[in-house]
Design a protein around this motif. Structure first.
Motif, PDB file in Angstrom:
ATOM      1  N   GLY A   1       0.835  -1.200   0.000  1.00 20.98           N
ATOM      2  CA  GLY A   1       0.000   0.000   0.000  1.00 20.98           C
ATOM      3  C   GLY A   1       0.866   1.245   0.000  1.00 20.98           C
ATOM      4  N   HIS A   2       1.907   1.246   0.839  1.00 25.18           N
ATOM      5  CA  HIS A   2       2.879   2.341   0.845  1.00 25.18           C
ATOM      6  C   HIS A   2       3.600   2.445  -0.493  1.00 25.18           C
ATOM      7  CE1 HIS A   2       6.848   4.167   1.504  1.00 25.18           C
ATOM      8  NE2 HIS A   2       7.361   3.006   1.162  1.00 25.18           N
ATOM      9  N   SER A   3       3.929   1.312  -1.109  1.00 25.84           N
ATOM     10  CA  SER A   3       4.739   1.303  -2.323  1.00 25.84           C
ATOM     11  C   SER A   3       4.020   1.927  -3.516  1.00 25.84           C
ATOM     12  CB  SER A   3       5.158  -0.130  -2.661  1.00 25.84           C
ATOM     13  OG  SER A   3       6.016  -0.641  -1.658  1.00 25.84           O
ATOM     14  N   ILE A   4       2.693   1.821  -3.565  1.00 26.75           N
ATOM     15  CA  ILE A   4       1.953   2.474  -4.654  1.00 26.75           C
ATOM     16  C   ILE A   4       2.181   3.974  -4.595  1.00 26.75           C
ATOM     17  CG2 ILE A   4      -0.347   2.965  -5.576  1.00 26.75           C
ATOM     18  CD1 ILE A   4      -1.189   0.181  -4.551  1.00 26.75           C
ATOM     19  N   TYR A   5       2.062   4.538  -3.395  1.00 27.50           N
ATOM     20  CA  TYR A   5       2.335   5.967  -3.209  1.00 27.50           C
ATOM     21  C   TYR A   5       3.799   6.286  -3.477  1.00 27.50           C
ATOM     22  CZ  TYR A   5       3.478  10.249  -0.682  1.00 27.50           C
ATOM     23  OH  TYR A   5       3.971  11.484  -0.348  1.00 27.50           O
ATOM     24  N   ALA A   6       4.701   5.435  -2.962  1.00 26.32           N
ATOM     25  CA  ALA A   6       6.132   5.709  -3.061  1.00 26.32           C
ATOM     26  C   ALA A   6       6.617   5.670  -4.501  1.00 26.32           C
ATOM     27  CB  ALA A   6       6.912   4.705  -2.216  1.00 26.32           C
ATOM     28  N   THR A   7       6.126   4.735  -5.303  1.00 26.52           N
ATOM     29  CA  THR A   7       6.556   4.638  -6.701  1.00 26.52           C
ATOM     30  C   THR A   7       6.214   5.906  -7.465  1.00 26.52           C
ATOM     31  OG1 THR A   7       6.275   2.230  -6.674  1.00 26.52           O
ATOM     32  CG2 THR A   7       6.346   3.299  -8.831  1.00 26.52           C
ATOM     33  N   ILE A   8       5.066   6.498  -7.160  1.00 32.49           N
ATOM     34  CA  ILE A   8       4.620   7.690  -7.869  1.00 32.49           C
ATOM     35  C   ILE A   8       5.286   8.948  -7.327  1.00 32.49           C
ATOM     36  CG2 ILE A   8       2.602   9.108  -8.425  1.00 32.49           C
ATOM     37  CD1 ILE A   8       0.916   6.530  -8.237  1.00 32.49           C
ATOM     38  N   ASN A   9       5.456   9.035  -6.018  1.00 32.72           N
ATOM     39  CA  ASN A   9       5.858  10.297  -5.393  1.00 32.72           C
ATOM     40  C   ASN A   9       7.239  10.317  -4.746  1.00 32.72           C
ATOM     41  OD1 ASN A   9       3.381  12.088  -5.589  1.00 32.72           O
ATOM     42  ND2 ASN A   9       2.500  10.226  -4.723  1.00 32.72           N
ATOM     43  N   MET A  10       7.862   9.167  -4.538  1.00 35.80           N
ATOM     44  CA  MET A  10       9.123   9.153  -3.803  1.00 35.80           C
ATOM     45  C   MET A  10      10.274   8.554  -4.609  1.00 35.80           C
ATOM     46  SD  MET A  10       7.597   7.959  -0.080  1.00 35.80           S
ATOM     47  CE  MET A  10       9.127   8.140   0.824  1.00 35.80           C
ATOM     48  N   ASP A  11      10.017   7.481  -5.365  1.00 35.92           N
ATOM     49  CA  ASP A  11      11.081   6.792  -6.079  1.00 35.92           C
ATOM     50  C   ASP A  11      11.449   7.513  -7.370  1.00 35.92           C
ATOM     51  OD1 ASP A  11      10.753   4.961  -4.084  1.00 35.92           O
ATOM     52  OD2 ASP A  11       9.736   3.463  -5.321  1.00 35.92           O
ATOM     53  N   ALA A  12      12.662   7.249  -7.873  1.00 39.22           N
ATOM     54  CA  ALA A  12      13.060   7.754  -9.178  1.00 39.22           C
ATOM     55  C   ALA A  12      12.158   7.128 -10.250  1.00 39.22           C
ATOM     56  CB  ALA A  12      14.524   7.405  -9.447  1.00 39.22           C
ATOM     57  N   TRP A  13      11.734   7.942 -11.207  1.00 38.49           N
ATOM     58  CA  TRP A  13      10.848   7.439 -12.265  1.00 38.49           C
ATOM     59  C   TRP A  13      11.676   6.727 -13.322  1.00 38.49           C
ATOM     60  CZ3 TRP A  13       5.791   6.961 -11.972  1.00 38.49           C
ATOM     61  CH2 TRP A  13       5.084   6.619 -13.120  1.00 38.49           C
ATOM     62  N   ARG A  14      11.294   5.482 -13.621  1.00 39.34           N
ATOM     63  CA  ARG A  14      12.032   4.661 -14.568  1.00 39.34           C
ATOM     64  C   ARG A  14      11.133   4.239 -15.721  1.00 39.34           C
ATOM     65  NH1 ARG A  14      13.490   2.932  -9.329  1.00 39.34           N
ATOM     66  NH2 ARG A  14      15.679   3.319  -8.849  1.00 39.34           N
ATOM     67  N   LYS A  15      11.734   3.552 -16.686  1.00 42.87           N
ATOM     68  CA  LYS A  15      10.989   3.145 -17.879  1.00 42.87           C
ATOM     69  C   LYS A  15       9.844   2.185 -17.538  1.00 42.87           C
ATOM     70  CE  LYS A  15      15.189   3.563 -20.665  1.00 42.87           C
ATOM     71  NZ  LYS A  15      16.232   2.838 -21.428  1.00 42.87           N
ATOM     72  N   ASP A  16      10.004   1.431 -16.457  1.00 46.34           N
ATOM     73  CA  ASP A  16       8.988   0.448 -16.097  1.00 46.34           C
ATOM     74  C   ASP A  16       8.174   0.876 -14.878  1.00 46.34           C
ATOM     75  OD1 ASP A  16      10.955   0.220 -14.171  1.00 46.34           O
ATOM     76  OD2 ASP A  16      10.702  -1.943 -13.953  1.00 46.34           O
ATOM     77  N   SER A  17       8.221   2.154 -14.514  1.00 44.25           N
ATOM     78  CA  SER A  17       7.519   2.591 -13.295  1.00 44.25           C
ATOM     79  C   SER A  17       6.010   2.405 -13.398  1.00 44.25           C
ATOM     80  CB  SER A  17       7.858   4.049 -12.980  1.00 44.25           C
ATOM     81  OG  SER A  17       9.204   4.169 -12.559  1.00 44.25           O
ATOM     82  N   ALA A  18       5.451   2.640 -14.595  1.00 43.89           N
ATOM     83  CA  ALA A  18       4.007   2.433 -14.770  1.00 43.89           C
ATOM     84  C   ALA A  18       3.653   0.965 -14.557  1.00 43.89           C
ATOM     85  CB  ALA A  18       3.573   2.896 -16.157  1.00 43.89           C
ATOM     86  N   VAL A  19       4.485   0.072 -15.101  1.00 46.54           N
ATOM     87  CA  VAL A  19       4.265  -1.366 -14.888  1.00 46.54           C
ATOM     88  C   VAL A  19       4.426  -1.699 -13.415  1.00 46.54           C
ATOM     89  CG1 VAL A  19       5.066  -3.682 -15.491  1.00 46.54           C
ATOM     90  CG2 VAL A  19       5.044  -1.889 -17.225  1.00 46.54           C
ATOM     91  N   MET A  20       5.372  -1.014 -12.753  1.00 47.72           N
ATOM     92  CA  MET A  20       5.593  -1.249 -11.326  1.00 47.72           C
ATOM     93  C   MET A  20       4.360  -0.874 -10.499  1.00 47.72           C
ATOM     94  SD  MET A  20       7.897  -2.427  -9.255  1.00 47.72           S
ATOM     95  CE  MET A  20       9.489  -2.218 -10.060  1.00 47.72           C
ATOM     96  N   VAL A  21       3.701   0.225 -10.858  1.00 45.09           N
ATOM     97  CA  VAL A  21       2.472   0.612 -10.153  1.00 45.09           C
ATOM     98  C   VAL A  21       1.403  -0.466 -10.339  1.00 45.09           C
ATOM     99  CG1 VAL A  21       0.591   2.284 -10.067  1.00 45.09           C
ATOM    100  CG2 VAL A  21       2.951   3.086 -10.293  1.00 45.09           C
ATOM    101  N   VAL A  22       1.260  -0.962 -11.571  1.00 43.34           N
ATOM    102  CA  VAL A  22       0.298  -2.038 -11.840  1.00 43.34           C
ATOM    103  C   VAL A  22       0.662  -3.281 -11.023  1.00 43.34           C
ATOM    104  CG1 VAL A  22      -0.647  -3.577 -13.609  1.00 43.34           C
ATOM    105  CG2 VAL A  22      -0.244  -1.171 -14.147  1.00 43.34           C
ATOM    106  N   HIS A  23       1.955  -3.589 -10.976  1.00 40.18           N
ATOM    107  CA  HIS A  23       2.425  -4.735 -10.186  1.00 40.18           C
ATOM    108  C   HIS A  23       2.033  -4.590  -8.721  1.00 40.18           C
ATOM    109  CE1 HIS A  23       5.458  -6.478  -7.440  1.00 40.18           C
ATOM    110  NE2 HIS A  23       5.391  -7.529  -8.237  1.00 40.18           N
ATOM    111  N   HIS A  24       2.238  -3.393  -8.159  1.00 41.53           N
ATOM    112  CA  HIS A  24       1.916  -3.179  -6.750  1.00 41.53           C
ATOM    113  C   HIS A  24       0.410  -3.306  -6.505  1.00 41.53           C
ATOM    114  CE1 HIS A  24       5.995  -2.339  -6.183  1.00 41.53           C
ATOM    115  NE2 HIS A  24       6.001  -1.016  -6.272  1.00 41.53           N
ATOM    116  N   ILE A  25      -0.391  -2.808  -7.443  1.00 44.42           N
ATOM    117  CA  ILE A  25      -1.853  -2.908  -7.301  1.00 44.42           C
ATOM    118  C   ILE A  25      -2.291  -4.368  -7.340  1.00 44.42           C
ATOM    119  CG2 ILE A  25      -4.062  -2.377  -8.406  1.00 44.42           C
ATOM    120  CD1 ILE A  25      -2.819   0.288  -9.313  1.00 44.42           C
TER     121      ILE A  25
END
Length: 371
Positions: free
Chosen positions: A164-188
């Motif tokens: 739950g934290h990681s969904i927020y963190a990927t968007i607002n805290m982590d460096a944005w990468r080529k697969d970040s959108a896929v990472m958000v889907v993965h976390h969901i």
């Protein structure tokens, strides 16, 4: 359609351990069972899904409140460790500006995944749970609304709140990468699997899924940290270079072994085939298997990055995260943030102005980064 009525004849579970199948057996028998279950599911649909959910999903308001609180707590813990430990450590090590900006994220993930994987390893190998050596046993004696053992419930709370934290963190805290959108889907998807598997009391297989995935994150962050450390202080450090190369090899091998070999043959075979043998009318059969197959497809997607990564290492003898964007502005922003006078100089155009003020470009959109 959720396959709530999917079923076939079966028993509570065999007395002896079943041998792990091969890929061919998984594809042939798994597809046959799935098709048979689909044909037999005459009353599948939204109404049946709603009824099944109300009849079999068990989740209390207290558990939901704990999830929200712990997700917020992970964010606060990360912020505190970043400010008090990870950033000062990056300064003390005299990392290059671009590496100093990324070190806190990798350090945080290494700390968490080491802790979480160690706990799931304890549950699977140092207790009486037989799930790793006998995956079909995850569904033996399953009952709707059964009590979740405290040690497994704790693992679910830790992992669920972290994602739950990681969904927020990927968007607002982590460096944005080529697969970040896929990472958000993965976390969901992961959060959905954790939440629904707990509610439907499929917690046994959930522990196995978490164990098979967390080890790769440990090796990935360990490798990245050694990449950052090998050029610290303006010099070259052989030990960290050797460790980064060892980590990259271990990461590549473990990804295939844990996520592309053990995960489908232990988990997917159990959820597709063994589940119906133990529980002929197991609730939400198609829903959970769809999410698990989506997780497998993402594992294959990321394995393509690993192949590119290995080819790059063989060609240029350099270990880097191939998902990273090439962004000099990020280096300058990080250098100014750390007060490094050696920051590279650029013309003060609009793009550099954004970087210098702690902003980050994500898919062409200037975005504030927060902790």
């Amino acid at each position: 359609m959720d396959g709530s009525d999917a079923g076939s004849a079966g028993s509570a579970g065999p007395a002896e351990v079943e041998p792990m199948p091969g890929y061919l057996q998984l594809m042939s028998r798994g597809s046959g069972v799935l098709l048979a279950a689909w044909r037999d599911c005459s009353s599948c649909g939204l109404q049946r899904s709603r009824t099944t959910f109300l009849d079999h999903a068990y989740f209390t308001w207290t558990e939901m409140a704990l999830f929200v609180f712990c997700a917020f707590l992970w964010t606060m813990v990360r912020r505190g460790l970043t400010q008090s430990l990870f950033k000062p450590l990056a300064q003390w090590c005299k990392l290059l500006p671009k590496d100093a900006a990324k070190m806190p994220e990798s350090s945080w993930k290494l700390v968490f995944y080491t802790m979480s994987w160690s706990y799931s390893t304890y549950l699977l190998f140092f207790t009486s749970y037989p799930f790793f050596h006998d995956p079909p046993s995850v569904f033996y004696n399953w009952k709707s609304g059964m009590t979740v053992p405290t040690d497994i419930a704790l693992a679910y709370l830790i992992q669920g709140s972290f994602y739950g934290h990681s969904i927020y963190a990927t968007i607002n805290m982590d460096a944005w990468r080529k697969d970040s959108a896929v990472m958000v889907v993965h976390h969901i998807i992961t959060l959905a699997l954790i939440g629904f598997s707990y509610a439907f009391r499929y917690h046994n297989v959930g522990i196995l899924v978490l164990f098979l995935h967390d080890i790769n994150d440990i090796l990935l962050e360990f490798t990245k940290l050694n990449v950052y450390l090998k050029s610290r202080g303006g010099g070259y450090h052989l030990l960290n270079d050797v460790l980064s190369n060892m980590g990259s090899v271990s990461f590549s091998i473990s990804w295939f072994w844990f996520r592309l070999y053990w995960f489908p043959l232990k988990v997917l075979y159990a959820t597709c085939v063994s589940s119906l043998q133990s529980v002929p009318n197991i609730p939400f059969y198609f829903f959970f298997n769809t999410l698990l197959f989506a997780l497998l497809l993402m594992n294959i997607y990321w394995f393509l990055f690993i192949v590119i990564f290995v080819v790059k290492v063989l060609k240029v003898k350099e270990v880097n995260d191939v998902r990273e964007y090439e962004d000099e502005d990020g280096s300058r922003a990080a250098a100014e943030l750390l007060g490094n006078s050696r920051a590279p100089k650029h013309d003060d155009d609009a793009g550099h102005h954004n970087a210098a003020h702690g902003k980050h470009v994500q898919n062409g959109v200037t975005k504030e980064k927060h902790l």
